[in-house]
Scaffold this active site. Structure first.
Site, PDB file in Angstrom:
ATOM      1  CE  LYS A  33     -38.636  -6.139  26.611  1.00  0.00           C
ATOM      2  NZ  LYS A  33     -39.195  -7.188  27.488  1.00  0.00           N
ATOM      3  CG  ASP A  60     -42.510  -5.754  28.599  1.00  0.00           C
ATOM      4  OD1 ASP A  60     -43.723  -5.591  28.387  1.00  0.00           O
ATOM      5  OD2 ASP A  60     -41.840  -6.669  28.084  1.00  0.00           O
ATOM      6  CE  LYS A  62     -45.850  -8.205  26.899  1.00  0.00           C
ATOM      7  NZ  LYS A  62     -44.499  -8.364  27.495  1.00  0.00           N
ATOM      8  CG  ASP A  65     -56.484  -6.822  37.632  1.00  0.00           C
ATOM      9  OD1 ASP A  65     -57.695  -6.896  37.898  1.00  0.00           O
ATOM     10  OD2 ASP A  65     -55.607  -7.451  38.249  1.00  0.00           O
ATOM     11  CB  THR A 119     -45.817 -12.131  18.497  1.00  0.00           C
ATOM     12  OG1 THR A 119     -44.928 -12.064  19.602  1.00  0.00           O
ATOM     13  CG2 THR A 119     -46.060 -10.752  17.941  1.00  0.00           C
ATOM     14  NE  ARG A 212     -32.844 -14.128  23.402  1.00  0.00           N
ATOM     15  CZ  ARG A 212     -33.766 -14.994  23.014  1.00  0.00           C
ATOM     16  NH1 ARG A 212     -33.642 -16.259  23.346  1.00  0.00           N
ATOM     17  NH2 ARG A 212     -34.797 -14.585  22.310  1.00  0.00           N
TER      18      ARG A 212
END
Ligand code: C5P
Length: 236
Positions: A33, A60, A62, A65, A119, A212
């Site tokens: 990603k 990614d 997002k 518009d 989230t 991570r």
């Protein structure tokens, strides 16, 4: 095969760091990603580098518009040859349909996913944003996910907490991509409510976004291998 279920989040800021990580993960991880940090710093070069290593890219960014602008951005992303990309479902029905139409019907077109409610927004902030009488947060997530699928999107991004209920609501076909996943042996970092990889797959996730626990591990390849072994028996 398990490695196909894991999307390694490349939260890095330069190509040297990316190359070092790809060298260490070569042959183990297949899906990556690239988000706003890396793409803003390096542009398409990061996508090209992952492709050179034989990886697939979930871009990614997002997009959110007006429909015409998002359709153009989606076309540009498709030209980079990415495997998956996403838009904010809050951009609306016309925007989602324009994004989907921009990808055409080719068999190898990128997959288009929708983000519902970030989230990072909890119920108190959500209540403040929508005001009295607004739809509750969980209902909004479900509503937006259904809109996304109705507009032709291939699936949604869902937190571990949302995954099971969305799978039930959307049925078997739509893709669900789930971040916020932590094996028990890894640090939680800043992830508050997590599921283990096995739990997330059993809840109905198709792909797990994991950063991570792999990228910050002393031995990223070993961490990847351990994750793959862990989820080997947990296909949904
Ligand atoms: O390092 P970690 O496994 O926490 O990385 C998870 C990735 O998924 C990060 O790129 C993060 O921005 C993203 N993400 C998330 N939680 C969400 C949505 C996206 O962790 N709800």
């Amino acid at each position: 095969m398990s490695a196909n279920r894991i999307i390694v989040a490349l939260d890095l800021s330069d190509l040297d760091a990316l190359k070092r990580l790809l060298d260490r993960l070569a042959g183990r991880a297949q899906r990556f990603k690239i988000g706003k940090e890396l793409f803003t710093a390096t542009g398409p070069a990061s996508v090209e580098l992952v492709h050179r290593y034989g990886g697939r890219v979930f871009l990614d960014l997002k997009f959110h518009d007006i429909p015409n602008t998002v359709a153009g951005a989606v076309r540009s992303a498709a030209r980079l040859g990415v495997w998956m990309l996403n838009v904010h479902t809050m951009g609306g029905t016309a925007m989602m349909k324009a994004a989907r139409a921009a990808l055409g019907e080719e068999e190898r077109r990128p997959l288009l996913l929708g983000v519902t409610v970030l989230t990072s927004l909890g119920p108190p902030e959500w209540a403040e944003l929508v005001g009295p009488g607004g739809r509750p947060l969980e209902a909004q997530v479900a509503f937006l996910a259904e809109r996304a699928i109705a507009c032709g999107l291939d699936g949604v991004i869902a937190s571990p907490q949302e995954t099971a209920s969305l799978r039930e609501r959307l049925g078997e076909r739509p893709l669900i991509v789930t971040p916020g996943v932590r094996p028990r042996w890894a640090a939680r970092d800043d992830q508050a409510r997590v599921l283990t990889p096995t739990e997330a797959l059993r809840a109905g996730a198709d792909y797990l976004v994991i950063g991570r626990p792999i990228t910050a591990a002393g031995d990223p390849a070993a961490a990847m291998e351990r994750l793959c072994e862990e989820i080997a028996g947990a296909k949904r």
